[in-house]
Write a protein that holds these residues in place. Sequence first.
Motif, PDB file in Angstrom:
ATOM      1  N   GLU A  60     -25.355 -19.866 -17.362  1.00 39.49           N
ATOM      2  CA  GLU A  60     -23.734 -20.317 -17.403  1.00 39.49           C
ATOM      3  C   GLU A  60     -23.551 -21.210 -18.425  1.00 39.49           C
ATOM      4  OE1 GLU A  60     -20.969 -23.109 -14.261  1.00 39.49           O
ATOM      5  OE2 GLU A  60     -23.327 -22.777 -13.778  1.00 39.49           O
ATOM      6  N   LEU A 120     -22.653 -18.766 -21.516  1.00 34.41           N
ATOM      7  CA  LEU A 120     -21.188 -18.253 -21.155  1.00 34.41           C
ATOM      8  C   LEU A 120     -20.072 -19.359 -21.584  1.00 34.41           C
ATOM      9  CD1 LEU A 120     -21.094 -16.404 -17.832  1.00 34.41           C
ATOM     10  CD2 LEU A 120     -20.744 -15.341 -19.907  1.00 34.41           C
ATOM     11  N   VAL A 121     -20.498 -20.662 -21.226  1.00 36.88           N
ATOM     12  CA  VAL A 121     -19.537 -21.890 -21.656  1.00 36.88           C
ATOM     13  C   VAL A 121     -19.531 -21.915 -23.139  1.00 36.88           C
ATOM     14  CG1 VAL A 121     -18.914 -24.121 -21.601  1.00 36.88           C
ATOM     15  CG2 VAL A 121     -19.700 -22.837 -19.514  1.00 36.88           C
ATOM     16  N   PHE A 137     -20.158 -19.699 -25.300  1.00 33.59           N
ATOM     17  CA  PHE A 137     -19.472 -18.425 -25.689  1.00 33.59           C
ATOM     18  C   PHE A 137     -18.224 -18.296 -25.672  1.00 33.59           C
ATOM     19  CE2 PHE A 137     -18.050 -13.831 -24.980  1.00 33.59           C
ATOM     20  CZ  PHE A 137     -18.195 -13.410 -26.099  1.00 33.59           C
ATOM     21  N   HIS A 138     -17.620 -18.786 -24.681  1.00 35.15           N
ATOM     22  CA  HIS A 138     -16.138 -18.684 -24.487  1.00 35.15           C
ATOM     23  C   HIS A 138     -15.512 -20.171 -25.269  1.00 35.15           C
ATOM     24  CE1 HIS A 138     -16.833 -15.826 -21.261  1.00 35.15           C
ATOM     25  NE2 HIS A 138     -15.787 -15.295 -21.694  1.00 35.15           N
ATOM     26  N   THR A 139     -16.212 -20.896 -25.536  1.00 38.08           N
ATOM     27  CA  THR A 139     -15.626 -22.150 -26.299  1.00 38.08           C
ATOM     28  C   THR A 139     -15.483 -21.385 -27.815  1.00 38.08           C
ATOM     29  OG1 THR A 139     -16.793 -23.687 -25.081  1.00 38.08           O
ATOM     30  CG2 THR A 139     -16.337 -24.521 -27.266  1.00 38.08           C
ATOM     31  N   TYR A 140     -16.477 -20.811 -28.121  1.00 42.57           N
ATOM     32  CA  TYR A 140     -16.370 -20.134 -29.674  1.00 42.57           C
ATOM     33  C   TYR A 140     -15.300 -19.102 -29.900  1.00 42.57           C
ATOM     34  CZ  TYR A 140     -17.575 -16.855 -33.232  1.00 42.57           C
ATOM     35  OH  TYR A 140     -17.684 -15.892 -34.354  1.00 42.57           O
ATOM     36  N   LEU A 141     -14.774 -18.621 -28.728  1.00 41.44           N
ATOM     37  CA  LEU A 141     -14.016 -17.436 -28.503  1.00 41.44           C
ATOM     38  C   LEU A 141     -12.438 -18.327 -28.912  1.00 41.44           C
ATOM     39  CD1 LEU A 141     -14.801 -14.679 -26.055  1.00 41.44           C
ATOM     40  CD2 LEU A 141     -14.914 -14.569 -28.423  1.00 41.44           C
ATOM     41  N   CYS A 142     -12.391 -19.378 -28.042  1.00 41.09           N
ATOM     42  CA  CYS A 142     -11.228 -20.232 -28.137  1.00 41.09           C
ATOM     43  C   CYS A 142     -11.015 -20.966 -29.333  1.00 41.09           C
ATOM     44  CB  CYS A 142     -11.125 -21.458 -27.015  1.00 41.09           C
ATOM     45  SG  CYS A 142     -11.244 -20.740 -25.485  1.00 41.09           S
ATOM     46  N   THR A 151      -9.483 -13.301 -27.793  1.00 39.78           N
ATOM     47  CA  THR A 151      -9.830 -13.164 -26.420  1.00 39.78           C
ATOM     48  C   THR A 151     -11.334 -12.275 -26.178  1.00 39.78           C
ATOM     49  OG1 THR A 151      -8.727 -11.034 -26.139  1.00 39.78           O
ATOM     50  CG2 THR A 151      -7.680 -12.921 -25.570  1.00 39.78           C
ATOM     51  N   THR A 152     -11.858 -12.529 -25.006  1.00 40.27           N
ATOM     52  CA  THR A 152     -13.041 -11.441 -24.908  1.00 40.27           C
ATOM     53  C   THR A 152     -12.867 -10.046 -25.166  1.00 40.27           C
ATOM     54  OG1 THR A 152     -13.351 -13.097 -23.037  1.00 40.27           O
ATOM     55  CG2 THR A 152     -14.757 -11.393 -23.138  1.00 40.27           C
ATOM     56  N   TYR A 153     -11.814  -9.445 -25.012  1.00 37.43           N
ATOM     57  CA  TYR A 153     -11.441  -8.113 -24.990  1.00 37.43           C
ATOM     58  C   TYR A 153     -11.399  -7.542 -26.324  1.00 37.43           C
ATOM     59  CZ  TYR A 153      -8.658  -3.935 -25.328  1.00 37.43           C
ATOM     60  OH  TYR A 153      -8.157  -2.702 -25.669  1.00 37.43           O
TER      61      TYR A 153
END
Length: 111
Positions: free
Chosen positions: A31, A34-35, A37-42, A47-49
């Motif tokens: 978990e 994932l947090v 990773f998505h912080t990096y994407l933001c 987006t993840t896509y």
Amino acid sequence: LQASMFGIPKVVVCIGYGAILLVNGPLGLLELTLVVFHTYLCWKGITTYEFLTGKVSKKKVAKPANVTSKSVGEDRNKNVLKFSLNSEAYLVRQLDGDQEVESEVDPTPRP
């Protein structure tokens, strides 16, 4: 720990806690991954896509280049402020006893 908890021996309680940690430890690390990773994407603004496929999403392609997120946010803030001020004035007039007040809120639909 006490010698026994609710009649359960200390050894059994420790084994139960160990099993819980054994299962939840790796799940917590997944978990956290994932947090992060998505912080990096933001932070990158994608987006993840977009990250997985390398393609730009259709929403970003359709968005005009001259519209920035800052200008959209400023427009939204102006609309909220206008609505708040109109609502406050309407409520104040109603509290003063003037029941024949028409709303000053702009009736045009917002996108």
